[in-house]
Write a protein that holds these residues in place. Structure first.
Motif, PDB file in Angstrom:
ATOM      1  N   SER A 387      11.410  -4.463   2.054  1.00  0.00           N
ATOM      2  CA  SER A 387      10.021  -4.511   2.504  1.00  0.00           C
ATOM      3  C   SER A 387       9.814  -5.751   3.349  1.00  0.00           C
ATOM      4  O   SER A 387      10.111  -6.870   2.913  1.00  0.00           O
ATOM      5  CB  SER A 387       9.069  -4.533   1.297  1.00  0.00           C
ATOM      6  N   LEU A 388       9.276  -5.558   4.551  1.00  0.00           N
ATOM      7  CA  LEU A 388       9.050  -6.671   5.478  1.00  0.00           C
ATOM      8  C   LEU A 388       7.756  -6.429   6.222  1.00  0.00           C
ATOM      9  O   LEU A 388       7.623  -5.454   6.965  1.00  0.00           O
ATOM     10  CB  LEU A 388      10.219  -6.797   6.459  1.00  0.00           C
ATOM     11  N   ALA A 389       6.778  -7.295   5.988  1.00  0.00           N
ATOM     12  CA  ALA A 389       5.495  -7.247   6.703  1.00  0.00           C
ATOM     13  C   ALA A 389       4.859  -5.865   6.620  1.00  0.00           C
ATOM     14  O   ALA A 389       4.348  -5.337   7.603  1.00  0.00           O
ATOM     15  CB  ALA A 389       5.691  -7.665   8.160  1.00  0.00           C
ATOM     16  N   GLY A 390       4.897  -5.262   5.449  1.00  0.00           N
ATOM     17  CA  GLY A 390       4.283  -3.965   5.244  1.00  0.00           C
ATOM     18  C   GLY A 390       5.128  -2.784   5.642  1.00  0.00           C
ATOM     19  O   GLY A 390       4.755  -1.639   5.406  1.00  0.00           O
ATOM     20  N   SER A 391       6.290  -3.033   6.267  1.00  0.00           N
ATOM     21  CA  SER A 391       7.192  -1.960   6.657  1.00  0.00           C
ATOM     22  C   SER A 391       8.327  -1.862   5.638  1.00  0.00           C
ATOM     23  O   SER A 391       8.885  -2.876   5.218  1.00  0.00           O
ATOM     24  CB  SER A 391       7.765  -2.234   8.051  1.00  0.00           C
ATOM     25  N   THR A 472      11.438  -8.674   1.051  1.00  0.00           N
ATOM     26  CA  THR A 472      11.933  -8.538  -0.324  1.00  0.00           C
ATOM     27  C   THR A 472      12.837  -7.323  -0.422  1.00  0.00           C
ATOM     28  O   THR A 472      12.459  -6.213  -0.021  1.00  0.00           O
ATOM     29  CB  THR A 472      10.765  -8.383  -1.310  1.00  0.00           C
ATOM     30  N   LEU A 473      14.030  -7.534  -0.971  1.00  0.00           N
ATOM     31  CA  LEU A 473      14.972  -6.464  -1.263  1.00  0.00           C
ATOM     32  C   LEU A 473      14.794  -6.089  -2.728  1.00  0.00           C
ATOM     33  O   LEU A 473      14.848  -6.949  -3.606  1.00  0.00           O
ATOM     34  CB  LEU A 473      16.397  -6.939  -0.998  1.00  0.00           C
ATOM     35  N   SER A 474      14.548  -4.812  -3.011  1.00  0.00           N
ATOM     36  CA  SER A 474      14.266  -4.404  -4.386  1.00  0.00           C
ATOM     37  C   SER A 474      14.868  -3.035  -4.649  1.00  0.00           C
ATOM     38  O   SER A 474      15.194  -2.285  -3.716  1.00  0.00           O
ATOM     39  CB  SER A 474      12.755  -4.370  -4.652  1.00  0.00           C
ATOM     40  N   GLY A 475      14.995  -2.712  -5.950  1.00  0.00           N
ATOM     41  CA  GLY A 475      15.516  -1.406  -6.298  1.00  0.00           C
ATOM     42  C   GLY A 475      15.575  -1.189  -7.794  1.00  0.00           C
ATOM     43  O   GLY A 475      15.240  -2.071  -8.588  1.00  0.00           O
ATOM     44  N   ILE A 476      16.017   0.023  -8.191  1.00  0.00           N
ATOM     45  CA  ILE A 476      16.147   0.395  -9.599  1.00  0.00           C
ATOM     46  C   ILE A 476      17.527   1.007  -9.805  1.00  0.00           C
ATOM     47  O   ILE A 476      18.111   1.588  -8.887  1.00  0.00           O
ATOM     48  CB  ILE A 476      15.047   1.385 -10.031  1.00  0.00           C
ATOM     49  N   THR A 477      18.047   0.885 -11.019  1.00  0.00           N
ATOM     50  CA  THR A 477      19.394   1.369 -11.334  1.00  0.00           C
ATOM     51  C   THR A 477      19.413   2.061 -12.683  1.00  0.00           C
ATOM     52  O   THR A 477      18.579   1.772 -13.555  1.00  0.00           O
ATOM     53  CB  THR A 477      20.410   0.202 -11.370  1.00  0.00           C
TER      54      THR A 477
END
Length: 482
Positions: A387-391, A472-477
């Protein structure tokens, strides 16, 4: 169930009174600010102690002055009301500890006021005075987990080792967990992305934070949350179950002799009946002449067609762990999360962030199974994004490792996550596993990892967040034991 804060504002004002502090006139100006009273006890019930900044304890009674640096302890049955020099009111419930870390108020320079409390544990209610009204950016109430700023407020806070909860009677508060962008030494509301606003206009709600969550959650207000006899810190609620006796089966009808049982099983011919009456043997009765029927040969029926019967399908049991998404639709083809209501069916929430919650089935258990050892888990499913600046753009978890050592209550993990804008990024963390299977790590600035293991130790899941560049780099596993 609606909930009313136990003592209304008008009653609290009456109880605290409008007593003025004995400042000593002009002589007070000669006393150092750290030694000037900033408040006064207007009610003290039960065992309550005040420990000064110099470490000197004393029993508290009505009229006891309150100074910056004082620590206030209420034992079971103890209750304390304080009125501060700017008109602020504070009530401390039984079994609580609060520190008055800073309190500066000058009616001639209200905007320079400074107020900082720390509720180490227990329950306290605060009604803002002139200092918080005139210098909202310089008011702070800290707990061991979060910072709370105000916006002209009457609010109640319950602090514990694993949870902080707050409800608002009037105005609004901002709750944010401590981190790199929200420190206990700062003042005012934290402006971090994980901050949550709760206002009285939002209705019967509370804001709650637990360390395994990325940010506070807004929930329906629970009536027992802020009561002295509170629910356990893990937020569990005991519900008395009603015992329903099984309805007795209807009685079977009484058994009796049927008509067929009352009749003889063999019929006597007329001659046999006569012989039986006269006592003589009955003469044999020749059989009647019988004309044999014509023989009809019927061809055998054709066998029915053979129909293949499919093997019965045995449905697989539902997974113990499932991610539920807050959004109404999936984030894309690679989203592994279910609609939140579906994921929560038969499961309870463990950890979560602004996008997802991890739900787990427990079958009534609350702790990990005994005798579990150390296991390497394989990555089953994952979903990630940048996610970067709403994108938002998709990311891929290229490889991963997860070690859960239940015997030593430790975990370690690392991932390699790639995105077109960030390239390949490494994410790693380690920490403790709680007895309920929850684990998290916030030791790296700008990074959070939080997850939970199934209580049988056979599967696990966690979310990750990491600041990369300006985004922000995010995720689920989801993981399982090979």
């Amino acid at each position: 169930m609606s909930y009313t804060i136990p003592f209304p504002r008008t009653a609290l004002l009456a109880a605290l009174g409008v007593a003025c502090l004995a400042a000593g006139g002009a002589r007070a100006d000669a006393v150092p600010a750290a030694q000037r009273p900033v408040g006064e006890v207007t009610m003290s019930v039960g065992p309550v102690t005040r420990t000064t900044a110099q470490g000197l304890p004393e029993m508290v009674r009505r009229g006891t002055p309150i100074l910056p640096g004082d620590r206030l302890d209420t034992a079971d049955g103890g209750h304390l009301h304080i009125r501060f020099i700017d008109g602020a009111l504070v009530s401390i419930r039984p079994g609580s500890r609060m520190l008055v870390e800073d309190y500066k108020y000058d009616p001639q320079r209200v905007s320079a006021s400074l107020v900082r409390f720390k509720l180490e544990y227990g329950v306290a209610r605060a009604i803002s005075g002139a200092a918080a009204e005139g210098a909202r950016e310089r008011f702070r109430l800290n707990t061991p987990l979060v910072a709370i700023g105000v916006r002209g407020t009457d609010f109640v806070v319950r602090a514990g080792e694993l949870t902080t909860r707050a409800a608002v009677n009037q105005g609004a508060i901002v709750m944010a967990p401590f981190g790199a962008d929200c420190t206990a030494q700062a003042l005012g509301p934290c402006g971090s992305s994980s901050a949550k606003l709760l206002s009285a206009d939002m209705g019967q709600l509370q804001v709650e934070f637990r360390p395994q969550l990325a940010q506070p959650e807004i929930k329906p207000l629970q009536g027992a949350v802020f009561a002295t006899n509170s629910t356990p810190e893990n937020g569990s609620t005991v519900v008395a179950a009603r015992s329903v006796a099984a309805a007795p089966a209807p009685a079977a009808p009484a058994l009796g002799r049927t008509d067929s049982e009352r009749l003889a099983t063999a019929a006597l011919a007329d001659g046999a009946v006569t012989a039986a009456i006269s006592g003589q043997a009955a003469a044999p009765v020749p059989p009647p002449a019988v004309t044999p029927p014509p023989v009809v040969i019927t061809p055998p029926p054709e066998p029915p067609p053979v129909v293949a019967v499919p093997e019965p399908t045995i449905p697989l049991p539902p997974p113990v762990l499932a991610w539920g998404r807050w959004a109404g639709v999936a984030a894309g083809d690679g989203d592994i999360a279910l609609p939140r209501a579906e994921a929560a069916d038969g499961r309870s929430v463990t950890v979560g962030n602004a996008q997802y919650n991890l739900y787990r089935a427990s079958d009534g258990q609350t702790e990990l199974a005994r005798g579990l050892g150390s296991y390497q888990f394989a990555l089953d499913k994952s979903a990630a994004q940048y996610s970067l600046a709403g994108s938002v753009s998709p990311a891929t978890v290229e490889q991963g490792r997860l070690l859960l050592d239940f015997g030593n209550a430790r975990f370690a993990t690392d991932l390699r996550v790639a995105n077109a804008l960030t390239g390949a990024v490494g994410i790693s963390g380690a920490g403790a596993i709680r007895g309920d299977g929850i684990f998290f790590d916030r030791s790296v600035a700008g990074q959070a990892i939080a997850g939970a293991a199934a209580l049988d130790g056979k599967s696990a899941g966690y979310f990750f967040e990491k600041a990369v560049g300006a985004g922000t780099l995010s995720g689920i596993t989801l993981w399982s034991r090979p």
